[in-house]
Design a protein around this motif. Structure first.
Motif, PDB file in Angstrom:
ATOM      1  N   GLU A   1       0.806  -1.224   0.000  1.00 24.01           N
ATOM      2  CA  GLU A   1       0.000   0.000   0.000  1.00 24.01           C
ATOM      3  C   GLU A   1       0.845   1.283   0.000  1.00 24.01           C
ATOM      4  O   GLU A   1       0.525   2.250   0.683  1.00 24.01           O
TER       5      GLU A   1
ATOM      6  N   GLU B   1       2.490  -4.934  -3.231  1.00 19.34           N
ATOM      7  CA  GLU B   1       1.067  -5.268  -3.151  1.00 19.34           C
ATOM      8  C   GLU B   1       0.268  -4.010  -2.886  1.00 19.34           C
ATOM      9  O   GLU B   1       0.614  -3.219  -2.004  1.00 19.34           O
ATOM     10  N   TYR B   2      -0.800  -3.832  -3.671  1.00 18.49           N
ATOM     11  CA  TYR B   2      -1.704  -2.691  -3.526  1.00 18.49           C
ATOM     12  C   TYR B   2      -0.942  -1.357  -3.574  1.00 18.49           C
ATOM     13  O   TYR B   2      -1.285  -0.411  -2.881  1.00 18.49           O
TER      14      TYR B   2
ATOM     15  N   VAL C   1       1.381  -7.120  -7.365  1.00 15.40           N
ATOM     16  CA  VAL C   1       0.101  -7.755  -7.059  1.00 15.40           C
ATOM     17  C   VAL C   1      -0.917  -6.664  -6.730  1.00 15.40           C
ATOM     18  O   VAL C   1      -0.709  -5.871  -5.808  1.00 15.40           O
ATOM     19  N   ASP C   2      -2.010  -6.632  -7.490  1.00 15.43           N
ATOM     20  CA  ASP C   2      -3.066  -5.631  -7.280  1.00 15.43           C
ATOM     21  C   ASP C   2      -2.498  -4.213  -7.257  1.00 15.43           C
ATOM     22  O   ASP C   2      -2.892  -3.393  -6.427  1.00 15.43           O
ATOM     23  N   CYS C   3      -1.582  -3.938  -8.168  1.00 16.55           N
ATOM     24  CA  CYS C   3      -0.963  -2.608  -8.256  1.00 16.55           C
ATOM     25  C   CYS C   3      -1.587  -1.815  -9.389  1.00 16.55           C
ATOM     26  O   CYS C   3      -2.152  -2.372 -10.328  1.00 16.55           O
ATOM     27  N   THR C   4      -1.455  -0.494  -9.299  1.00 14.07           N
ATOM     28  CA  THR C   4      -1.980   0.409 -10.317  1.00 14.07           C
ATOM     29  C   THR C   4      -0.880   1.345 -10.793  1.00 14.07           C
ATOM     30  O   THR C   4      -0.209   1.978  -9.978  1.00 14.07           O
TER      31      THR C   4
ATOM     32  N   GLN D   1       0.225  -9.522 -11.434  1.00 15.50           N
ATOM     33  CA  GLN D   1      -0.985 -10.199 -10.974  1.00 15.50           C
ATOM     34  C   GLN D   1      -2.059  -9.158 -10.683  1.00 15.50           C
ATOM     35  O   GLN D   1      -1.896  -8.350  -9.778  1.00 15.50           O
ATOM     36  N   THR D   2      -3.123  -9.179 -11.487  1.00 19.87           N
ATOM     37  CA  THR D   2      -4.204  -8.207 -11.370  1.00 19.87           C
ATOM     38  C   THR D   2      -3.630  -6.794 -11.309  1.00 19.87           C
ATOM     39  O   THR D   2      -3.897  -6.024 -10.405  1.00 19.87           O
ATOM     40  N   THR D   3      -2.827  -6.487 -12.305  1.00 17.80           N
ATOM     41  CA  THR D   3      -2.167  -5.189 -12.386  1.00 17.80           C
ATOM     42  C   THR D   3      -2.908  -4.302 -13.370  1.00 17.80           C
ATOM     43  O   THR D   3      -3.287  -4.737 -14.452  1.00 17.80           O
ATOM     44  N   ARG D   4      -3.096  -3.048 -12.988  1.00 17.89           N
ATOM     45  CA  ARG D   4      -3.869  -2.098 -13.790  1.00 17.89           C
ATOM     46  C   ARG D   4      -2.940  -1.005 -14.328  1.00 17.89           C
ATOM     47  O   ARG D   4      -2.134  -0.446 -13.580  1.00 17.89           O
TER      48      ARG D   4
END
Length: 188
Positions: A7, A24-25, A44-47, A64-67
């Motif tokens: 985060e 992550e995040y 992971v889950d990064c923007t 992984q679930t990257t925007r």
């Protein structure tokens, strides 16, 4: 020891400033990773917002679930990334001269993007969304495109005999790109 970043926000940094490890995040805002080495990092889950990753090395990277939103991704060889849980979500992003050869892209979501000269050869895009994208000179050969959303795309050219298209979605305007190889003259 592997560093873990949770985060955190990284703004206007370069690849040299980016620590190694797992993210992550995390949010990356207006970062300039051009020609940098991002190899081995895990996202992971990064923007990524308004970042430039052109010609970056991404060997063994994990997305992984990257925007990516409003980013520029040029010359990236995504097939050199870790395949486990690979998932990209692209919004208003430009991909040019990128390759996804033989990859599982079932979780790919690209909306209103410019995908120029992108090589999807042998990729599994079943159920992926490329809605509203400009696919100028992008290559689809030996792909599973079943259920892929091609609605409102521009410049799509692919050979239905070289790809699986069962259940794919197209706009009426986009059907012409499926007939290009037959050199038909289509008029309104």
């Amino acid at each position: 020891m592997i560093q873990f970043h949770d985060e955190k926000e990284f703004e206007k940094i370069t690849a040299e400033d980016l620590p190694t490890g797992t993210f992550e995040y995390c949010t990356f805002l207006q970062c300039d990773f051009r020609n940098g080495d991002l190899s081995g990092r895990i996202f992971v889950d990064c923007t990524f917002i308004e970042c430039d990753l052109s010609n970056a090395k991404i060997l063994e990277c994990s997305f992984q679930t990257t925007r990516f939103d409003g980013c520029k991704l040029m010359g990236l060889r995504f097939e050199t990334c870790k395949s486990m849980m690979f998932s990209l979500h692209l919004e208003n992003t430009r991909l040019e001269l990128c390759t996804f050869t033989g990859m599982n892209l079932r979780n790919l979501s690209a909306n209103s993007c410019e995908l120029y000269d992108v090589d999807f050869s042998g990729a599994d895009l079943k159920g992926a969304s490329l809605s509203g994208c400009d696919l100028r000179r992008s290559v689809f050969v030996g792909c599973n495109l079943g259920g892929t959303d091609f609605r409102n795309t521009e410049n799509l050219v692919l050979n239905p005999e070289e790809n699986t298209l069962t259940g794919a979605y197209f706009s009426k305007d986009g059907l012409e790109g499926l007939l290009t190889r037959y050199q038909l003259k289509i008029q309104d």
